[in-house]
Enzyme design. Sequence first.
Site, PDB file in Angstrom:
ATOM      1  N   CYS A  80      10.950  24.872  48.882  1.00  0.00           N
ATOM      2  CA  CYS A  80      11.998  25.617  48.176  1.00  0.00           C
ATOM      3  C   CYS A  80      11.633  25.766  46.691  1.00  0.00           C
ATOM      4  CB  CYS A  80      13.356  24.949  48.389  1.00  0.00           C
ATOM      5  SG  CYS A  80      14.752  26.012  47.954  1.00  0.00           S
ATOM      6  N   HIS A 137      13.655  24.038  54.522  1.00  0.00           N
ATOM      7  CA  HIS A 137      13.660  22.622  54.138  1.00  0.00           C
ATOM      8  C   HIS A 137      13.298  21.721  55.311  1.00  0.00           C
ATOM      9  CE1 HIS A 137      15.358  22.711  50.018  1.00  0.00           C
ATOM     10  NE2 HIS A 137      15.761  23.901  50.405  1.00  0.00           N
ATOM     11  N   GLU A 167      12.405  18.723  55.235  1.00  0.00           N
ATOM     12  CA  GLU A 167      12.904  17.348  55.044  1.00  0.00           C
ATOM     13  C   GLU A 167      14.344  17.213  55.511  1.00  0.00           C
ATOM     14  OE1 GLU A 167      12.985  19.619  52.860  1.00  0.00           O
ATOM     15  OE2 GLU A 167      14.480  19.274  51.294  1.00  0.00           O
TER      16      GLU A 167
END
Lengths: 78, 211
Positions: free
Chosen positions: B86, B188, B190
């Site tokens: 990002c 994302h 994660e």
Amino acid sequence: MTQVVVTVMPRAGVLDPQGQAVRGALGQLGFADVGEVRIGKRIELDLPGDDPRATARAMCEQLLANALIEDYTVELAE
Amino acid sequence: MSVAVVRFPGSLDHDSARRAVEALGATAVEAWHADDELPAGTDAVLIPGGFSYGDHLRCGAIASRSHIMGAVRRHADAGGRVLGICNGFQVLCESGLLPGALRRNATLSFVCRQVDLEVADADTPWTGGRPHGALQSIPIKNNAGAWFGAPDAARPVLRYHAANPLGSVDSIAGSTNAAGNVMGLMPHPEEACDPLLGSVDGELVIGGLLS
């Protein structure tokens, strides 16, 4: 110190969603038939030295503009 | 394995990035933006999401000129793995370590939702060996995630599947450099590393730091 004005604009052909949003809002206010609206930035710099224009250009190349998506102009303030 | 998670003023996702790295069995250490060197023993670098330096001027522009980025560049030039997520992707593009630029979303809005991504290049470390076209479910959450650039300058690794939610050129969601050791993506991974979050597909991307 010399005041230098840098104008950074989205490059021609690069979609400017901010300009499009403002164009839409102007239409809603009754401003019909508005052509293109493009939005950029004006950066005022107080610069030392003999060649503030060249300094500002170097700043544009290194940070103030992203050449991939933006064009810039450098002018001395009136 | 030790992964340096870079932290700028305005970084947001460093904790979830650290958790994702540690869940895969690696150690995560913080790399502070004002430092000139990565922590000793760094094997790979992760630049997390957020709004570094308040997104002022352009997203990622100021962070890309910060002290730590000199060390990240040396790490990348030596063949070390770097992953930008990002805002981290924006920083890597602004630094020139990855091609292209990220622009305001064509929707004119912040977009926050789960998306399907498809593997566009199976020959990088960043998709866990999944074949071309394989789907991954990973969330996006950003305001300026429309990748712009010459498609032949990029090496797309992940593309948005079916829809192109942000208006990226060529539906590019993530790209590496030519060598494949530096990767950036707007989604994302994660936030997709735990069954509780609905998907563990992000482990494939994060795993690219460790393989």
